[in-house]
Design an enzyme around this catalytic site. Structure first.
Site, mmCIF file in Angstrom:
data_model
loop_
_atom_site.group_PDB
_atom_site.id
_atom_site.type_symbol
_atom_site.label_atom_id
_atom_site.label_comp_id
_atom_site.label_asym_id
_atom_site.label_seq_id
_atom_site.Cartn_x
_atom_site.Cartn_y
_atom_site.Cartn_z
ATOM 1 N N HIS A 1 -6.737 0.437 -7.168
ATOM 2 C CA HIS A 1 -7.069 -0.355 -5.981
ATOM 3 C C HIS A 1 -7.765 -1.628 -6.490
ATOM 4 C CE1 HIS A 1 -7.648 -1.257 -1.901
ATOM 5 N NE2 HIS A 1 -8.517 -0.351 -1.527
ATOM 6 N N ARG B 1 -14.147 -8.209 0.588
ATOM 7 C CA ARG B 1 -12.709 -7.994 0.377
ATOM 8 C C ARG B 1 -11.936 -9.248 0.795
ATOM 9 N NH1 ARG B 1 -10.359 -2.971 0.396
ATOM 10 N NH2 ARG B 1 -8.462 -4.178 0.032
ATOM 11 N N GLN C 1 -9.989 -3.963 -4.291
ATOM 12 C CA GLN C 1 -11.282 -3.350 -4.001
ATOM 13 C C GLN C 1 -12.254 -3.577 -5.159
ATOM 14 O OE1 GLN C 1 -12.195 -1.380 -1.108
ATOM 15 N NE2 GLN C 1 -14.147 -1.889 -2.033
ATOM 16 N N ARG D 1 0.881 -1.181 0.000
ATOM 17 C CA ARG D 1 0.000 0.000 0.000
ATOM 18 C C ARG D 1 0.909 1.219 0.000
ATOM 19 N NH1 ARG D 1 -5.528 1.659 2.999
ATOM 20 N NH2 ARG D 1 -6.208 0.157 1.437
ATOM 21 N N CYS E 1 -16.353 2.160 -0.956
ATOM 22 C CA CYS E 1 -15.225 1.290 -0.595
ATOM 23 C C CYS E 1 -14.891 1.389 0.896
ATOM 24 C CB CYS E 1 -14.002 1.636 -1.435
ATOM 25 S SG CYS E 1 -13.527 3.357 -1.310
ATOM 26 N N ASP F 1 -16.834 7.454 -3.162
ATOM 27 C CA ASP F 1 -15.620 7.327 -2.348
ATOM 28 C C ASP F 1 -15.333 8.722 -1.777
ATOM 29 O OD1 ASP F 1 -13.183 6.532 -1.245
ATOM 30 O OD2 ASP F 1 -12.098 6.479 -3.146
HETATM 31 N N1 NVA Z 1 -9.566 6.847 -2.583
HETATM 32 C C1 NVA Z 1 -9.340 6.452 -1.214
HETATM 33 C C2 NVA Z 1 -9.671 5.007 -1.051
HETATM 34 C C3 NVA Z 1 -9.519 4.472 0.354
HETATM 35 C C4 NVA Z 1 -9.787 3.000 0.440
HETATM 36 C C5 NVA Z 1 -7.900 6.733 -0.840
HETATM 37 O O1 NVA Z 1 -7.009 6.496 -1.665
HETATM 38 O O2 NVA Z 1 -7.663 7.208 0.272
HETATM 39 N N1 CP Z 2 -11.415 0.133 1.314
HETATM 40 C C1 CP Z 2 -10.200 0.038 1.872
HETATM 41 O O1 CP Z 2 -9.196 -0.234 1.218
HETATM 42 O O2 CP Z 2 -10.190 0.269 3.209
HETATM 43 P P1 CP Z 2 -8.896 0.466 4.116
HETATM 44 O O3 CP Z 2 -8.253 1.762 3.671
HETATM 45 O O4 CP Z 2 -9.418 0.529 5.516
HETATM 46 O O5 CP Z 2 -7.968 -0.680 3.896
#
Ligand code: NVA
Ligand code: CP
Length: 305
Positions: A128, A291, A131, A101, A263, A223
């Site tokens: 992602h 997930r 997701q 990540r 998400c 989102d």
């Molecule tokens: N677009 C958001 C998704 C979080 C799961 C982010 O990147 O923070």
């Molecule tokens: N949707 C998602 O990826 O959640 P987290 O950021 O909590 O992992």
């Protein structure tokens, strides 16, 4: 040869279908393939916070008989203590797979290039994929099909939006994306999705009108307005995105039993109202649960030798 999952574009339609089929079996019986990753270790290298991704990968790995190792931002200090490729080359000597990540998607590419083991993108600024795979599994679970379904994504043209564009166009689902001016998904993303859509018949619409996007949609998705790393822009974005909130007024223009997806984490009162989050249309926690099931399928496909 090892296979990475950095974007949905890394998967053929046959591979996506096979992941969805395996997910269904794993969801029905959590003990299925219980020992399949016995003796394997998955490293989770995270530069950003997480609830769903971290917990679902760790529990999923445990249920498959393997171990996981969470490495927080301070531990690896990605790209600072040593190059990402050197991290990748080293960690490949210890573990059987990596979930990364990170901020820049290029970090995923560097990790995948350096690693001798599969690398799974657990969220980058570009995509992602885990997701979106869980999302299409959830839609299929609820609506029994993906073709003929229209998903309306309303909000920021971000990583989640990109992955939904790819997942929809790869599987023949229609997708309408409504963003404020200046926040649309990048042209190269839309072009790639259009190329996938030519093969599958998926219809893609990009608009700045949220009402037009949700019109006749069976699924409405949103989102956060400011993703991780963009937190300082939130006040500016609250003004720009104010007409892009998923609320009762917007949903009045969608189909009657419209499914609402997010998400998560959600910022209630910003991109989605409390009322909609709690309504019977909302499937956000089923989506979150899925997930884990879909990631177990991904882990079996990529890590089982
Ligand atoms: N677009 C958001 C998704 C979080 C799961 C982010 O990147 O923070
Ligand atoms: N949707 C998602 O990826 O959640 P987290 O950021 O909590 O992992």
């Amino acid at each position: 040869m090892k296979k990475d999952l950095l974007t949905i574009g890394d998967l053929s339609l046959a591979e996506i279908s096979s992941i969805l089929k395996l997910t269904e079996q794993l969801k029905k019986n959590k003990n299925k393939f219980a020992k399949s990753l016995s003796g394997k270790t998955l490293a989770l290298i995270f530069q950003k916070p997480s609830n769903r991704t971290r917990v679902s990968f760790e529990v999923g790995m445990y249920q498959l008989g393997g171990n996981s190792l969470y490495l927080s931002p301070q531990e690896i200090n990605l790209g600072v203590r040593e190059t990402i490729r050197d991290v990748a080359r080293t960690i490949s000597r210890y573990v059987d797979g990596v979930v990364l990540r990170t901020f820049e998607h290029k970090n995923c590419l560097d990790m995948a290039e350096g690693a001798a083991v599969p690398v799974i993108n657990g969220l980058s600024d570009f995509s992602h994929p885990c997701q979106a795979l869980a999302d299409i599994f959830t839609i299929k679970e609820k609506l029994k099909e993906l073709k003929k379904v229209t998903l309306a994504y309303v909000g920021d043209g971000n990583n989640v939006c990109n992955s939904l564009l790819f997942a929809a166009s790869k599987t023949g689902m229609n997708i309408s994306v409504a963003t404020p001016k200046g926040y649309a998904p990048a042209d190269k993303v839309v072009k790639q999705a259009q190329a996938f859509a030519e093969e599958t018949g998926s219809r893609i619409k990009i608009t700045e009108d949220p009402f037009s996007a949700v019109n006749s949609a069976q699924v409405v998705y949103t989102d956060v307005w400011a993703s991780m790393g963009q937190e300082e822009e939130i006040n500016k974005r609250k003004v720009i995105f104010k007409d892009f909130q998923i609320n009762a007024k917007l949903l009045a223009g969608a189909t009657k039993n419209v499914l609402v997806m997010h998400c998560l984490p959600a910022h209630r009162g910003e991109e989605i109202t409390d009322e909609v989050m709690e309504s019977r249309n909302s499937i956000v926690f089923d989506q979150a649960e899925n997930r884990m099931h879909v990631q177990k399928a991904i882990l079996i496909k990529l890590l089982r030798s």
